[in-house]
Enzyme design. Sequence first.
Site: not given
Length: 293
Positions: A58, A102, A125
């Site tokens: 990413k 994450q 996200d």
Amino acid sequence: MSATRTARIMDGAALARRIVDDTATKAARIARITGSSPCLATVLVGDDPASVTYVRMKQARCAKAGIESRHIALPAGTTTAALVETLAGLSADPGVHGILLQHPCGPHIDERAAFDAIAPEKDVDGVTSQSFAAMSLGLPGFVSCTPGGIMRLLAEYDVELAGKRAVVVGRSAILGKPAGMLLLAQDATVTYCHSRTEGLPEIVRETDVVVAAVGRPRLIRGADIKPGAVVVDAGYNAGNVGDVDFDGAVGRAGLITPVPGGVGPMTIAVLLTQTVEAAALQSGIADPGPAGS
């Protein structure tokens, strides 16, 4: 022996490249106007090899799109309270436009509490409770990245969803559930299934659009795919294997995503696009240019 290929392959990698190129143009304009690039903060608890790889991937994509990447690595023993404090600090930092936690974070972490510590305007996200509510109610907000990528892929291939039967195999809060909500918003008739669903093959056989997102290798058998159905495989298991038996399904489906190269690249593309959109909103830029087309 593999089935004769009849399905059209949905190339997520190619579409993702186009989206990232457009996003880079948008990010460059924001940088010219504000004097600083959009910034995505990534937070990682522990050093799980797969998670470390995902974060690095990413960060590399951010660099290509002209997005600044700020990484916060926390020890594996970090408590929920400490993680929440870190995320709250990033939420209050005007130099950070988007936040990615994450996951998984480890069994000792209350992930819902951690996700909800992210300010909704920086939840690029799409993992907070507020973002899920917005997806479900059709309100402004950021979508969960993988479901958002799936919807863009379906739109790219002109998949008609209104009135169609769709099944989502998987019920996670950031993939299966929001995918169903987004399909429902497009007037599909949605059924949720999961690893404990009885009669799953029979349900799949009657379905026009299959979204596999349960994390079980080849759970969906090729022989159970309705001829001409659209098959989206959001699973990724060891050995580059999805949740669908690709070799069996490709001879029956009308459209199908490969693993890898289908849904995965779209997830990151949506993350980058939403980071730039967040930067534009926080900077008061009404029209930073085209992105995500």
